[in-house]
Motif scaffolding. Structure first.
Motif, PDB file in Angstrom:
ATOM      1  N   GLU A 142       0.833  -1.210   0.000  1.00  0.00           N
ATOM      2  CA  GLU A 142       0.000   0.000   0.000  1.00  0.00           C
ATOM      3  C   GLU A 142       0.863   1.254   0.000  1.00  0.00           C
ATOM      4  O   GLU A 142       0.591   2.204  -0.740  1.00  0.00           O
ATOM      5  CB  GLU A 142      -0.935  -0.005   1.209  1.00  0.00           C
ATOM      6  CG  GLU A 142      -2.050  -1.027   1.121  1.00  0.00           C
ATOM      7  CD  GLU A 142      -2.844  -1.153   2.413  1.00  0.00           C
ATOM      8  OE1 GLU A 142      -2.593  -0.369   3.356  1.00  0.00           O
ATOM      9  OE2 GLU A 142      -3.712  -2.044   2.482  1.00  0.00           O
ATOM     10  N   LYS A 148       2.349   1.685  -3.437  1.00  0.00           N
ATOM     11  CA  LYS A 148       1.357   2.186  -4.391  1.00  0.00           C
ATOM     12  C   LYS A 148       1.102   3.676  -4.186  1.00  0.00           C
ATOM     13  O   LYS A 148       0.995   4.432  -5.153  1.00  0.00           O
ATOM     14  CB  LYS A 148       0.043   1.410  -4.259  1.00  0.00           C
ATOM     15  CG  LYS A 148       0.098   0.018  -4.842  1.00  0.00           C
ATOM     16  CD  LYS A 148      -1.223  -0.713  -4.653  1.00  0.00           C
ATOM     17  CE  LYS A 148      -1.148  -2.129  -5.151  1.00  0.00           C
ATOM     18  NZ  LYS A 148      -2.402  -2.850  -4.949  1.00  0.00           N
ATOM     19  N   GLU A 149       1.011   4.106  -2.929  1.00  0.00           N
ATOM     20  CA  GLU A 149       0.810   5.530  -2.637  1.00  0.00           C
ATOM     21  C   GLU A 149       1.997   6.361  -3.120  1.00  0.00           C
ATOM     22  O   GLU A 149       1.816   7.424  -3.716  1.00  0.00           O
ATOM     23  CB  GLU A 149       0.606   5.741  -1.133  1.00  0.00           C
ATOM     24  CG  GLU A 149      -0.726   5.244  -0.617  1.00  0.00           C
ATOM     25  CD  GLU A 149      -0.827   5.316   0.907  1.00  0.00           C
ATOM     26  OE1 GLU A 149       0.064   5.915   1.549  1.00  0.00           O
ATOM     27  OE2 GLU A 149      -1.793   4.759   1.449  1.00  0.00           O
ATOM     28  N   TYR A 179       4.090   5.562  -5.509  1.00  0.00           N
ATOM     29  CA  TYR A 179       4.068   5.551  -6.975  1.00  0.00           C
ATOM     30  C   TYR A 179       3.030   6.545  -7.499  1.00  0.00           C
ATOM     31  O   TYR A 179       3.286   7.280  -8.443  1.00  0.00           O
ATOM     32  CB  TYR A 179       3.766   4.146  -7.507  1.00  0.00           C
ATOM     33  CG  TYR A 179       3.541   4.127  -8.987  1.00  0.00           C
ATOM     34  CD1 TYR A 179       4.616   4.232  -9.869  1.00  0.00           C
ATOM     35  CD2 TYR A 179       2.260   4.046  -9.520  1.00  0.00           C
ATOM     36  CE1 TYR A 179       4.415   4.248 -11.233  1.00  0.00           C
ATOM     37  CE2 TYR A 179       2.053   4.057 -10.881  1.00  0.00           C
ATOM     38  CZ  TYR A 179       3.130   4.149 -11.734  1.00  0.00           C
ATOM     39  OH  TYR A 179       2.923   4.163 -13.083  1.00  0.00           O
ATOM     40  N   THR A 180       1.862   6.588  -6.868  1.00  0.00           N
ATOM     41  CA  THR A 180       0.806   7.508  -7.292  1.00  0.00           C
ATOM     42  C   THR A 180       1.259   8.956  -7.138  1.00  0.00           C
ATOM     43  O   THR A 180       1.061   9.777  -8.041  1.00  0.00           O
ATOM     44  CB  THR A 180      -0.476   7.265  -6.470  1.00  0.00           C
ATOM     45  OG1 THR A 180      -0.896   5.904  -6.659  1.00  0.00           O
ATOM     46  CG2 THR A 180      -1.593   8.189  -6.891  1.00  0.00           C
ATOM     47  N   ARG A 181       1.891   9.268  -6.009  1.00  0.00           N
ATOM     48  CA  ARG A 181       2.408  10.631  -5.804  1.00  0.00           C
ATOM     49  C   ARG A 181       3.495  10.964  -6.832  1.00  0.00           C
ATOM     50  O   ARG A 181       3.517  12.062  -7.396  1.00  0.00           O
ATOM     51  CB  ARG A 181       2.955  10.794  -4.389  1.00  0.00           C
ATOM     52  CG  ARG A 181       1.878  10.890  -3.312  1.00  0.00           C
ATOM     53  CD  ARG A 181       2.454  11.348  -1.974  1.00  0.00           C
ATOM     54  NE  ARG A 181       3.560  10.543  -1.495  1.00  0.00           N
ATOM     55  CZ  ARG A 181       3.452   9.473  -0.723  1.00  0.00           C
ATOM     56  NH1 ARG A 181       2.261   9.074  -0.318  1.00  0.00           N
ATOM     57  NH2 ARG A 181       4.509   8.803  -0.332  1.00  0.00           N
ATOM     58  N   LYS A 209       3.932   9.602  -9.819  1.00  0.00           N
ATOM     59  CA  LYS A 209       3.320   9.708 -11.147  1.00  0.00           C
ATOM     60  C   LYS A 209       2.594  11.038 -11.288  1.00  0.00           C
ATOM     61  O   LYS A 209       2.690  11.706 -12.318  1.00  0.00           O
ATOM     62  CB  LYS A 209       2.348   8.558 -11.378  1.00  0.00           C
ATOM     63  CG  LYS A 209       1.732   8.549 -12.766  1.00  0.00           C
ATOM     64  CD  LYS A 209       0.825   7.352 -12.959  1.00  0.00           C
ATOM     65  CE  LYS A 209       0.240   7.265 -14.327  1.00  0.00           C
ATOM     66  NZ  LYS A 209      -0.425   8.417 -14.814  1.00  0.00           N
ATOM     67  N   SER A 210       1.898  11.450 -10.248  1.00  0.00           N
ATOM     68  CA  SER A 210       1.197  12.734 -10.266  1.00  0.00           C
ATOM     69  C   SER A 210       2.180  13.889 -10.420  1.00  0.00           C
ATOM     70  O   SER A 210       1.955  14.807 -11.217  1.00  0.00           O
ATOM     71  CB  SER A 210       0.385  12.893  -8.986  1.00  0.00           C
ATOM     72  OG  SER A 210      -0.225  14.152  -8.938  1.00  0.00           O
ATOM     73  N   ASP A 264       3.483  13.888 -13.953  1.00  0.00           N
ATOM     74  CA  ASP A 264       2.467  14.413 -14.879  1.00  0.00           C
ATOM     75  C   ASP A 264       2.381  15.931 -14.795  1.00  0.00           C
ATOM     76  O   ASP A 264       2.296  16.615 -15.823  1.00  0.00           O
ATOM     77  CB  ASP A 264       1.091  13.800 -14.580  1.00  0.00           C
ATOM     78  CG  ASP A 264       1.004  12.328 -14.981  1.00  0.00           C
ATOM     79  OD1 ASP A 264       1.865  11.872 -15.749  1.00  0.00           O
ATOM     80  OD2 ASP A 264       0.059  11.652 -14.513  1.00  0.00           O
TER      81      ASP A 264
END
Length: 153
Positions: A39, A42-43, A45-47, A49-50, A53
């Motif tokens: 978890e 994943k968090e 990675y999401t940060r 990736k954001s 971007d």
């Protein structure tokens, strides 16, 4: 002969139940740690990736603004060259109608004065446009930096 029942193998794995640990709870603890680690990954990675971007969007906007600014500067320079060329041709046309050397000197002096004024005005316009283009070009990066700074707090 020696008694083999009392000797222990120094390389044998200890019995977890003898150490006060329940193997079923160890599996559950390991599973929970693994789940938590997944978890968190994943968090992260999401940060990441954001953030990537947002950085890409800021770069794209910066490049688009630089392109548009370059076009504006090119158009302004072409307009200035066109104005200068037209003024030069008009001056030559007037010079052809001069009747005396004094009139030529008078026309040439007026032309040079007009060219200096026009060059000064053109320089001021180019400077103002250049500053505006630079400001517009840097805006997406500045906005992204401010947003990242706020998110970091």
């Amino acid at each position: 002969m020696a008694d083999t029942k009392n000797t222990q193998d120094p390389f044998a794995m200890p019995n977890p139940q003898m150490m006060g640990m329940d193997p079923s709870q160890m599996n559950e603890t390991f599973r929970a740690m693994t789940q938590k680690s997944m978890e968190q990954s994943k968090e992260a990675y999401t940060r990441m990736k954001s953030a990537a971007d947002e950085a890409t969007k800021a770069l794209e906007l910066t490049m688009e603004n630089a392109h548009q600014g370059s076009l504006q500067l090119s158009k302004k320079a072409i307009d200035a060259m066109r104005s200068n060329a037209e003024a030069g041709f008009q001056h030559l046309d007037k010079m052809m109608s001069a009747k005396s050397f004094a009139e030529v000197i008078e026309m040439q002096t007026a032309y040079v004065r007009k060219q200096i004024e026009m060059a000064t005005d053109q320089s001021k316009d180019m400077q103002a446009l250049t500053q505006s283009v630079a400001k517009d070009m840097m805006k997406p990066g500045r906005d992204a930096f401010e947003k990242a700074s706020k998110n970091a707090r």
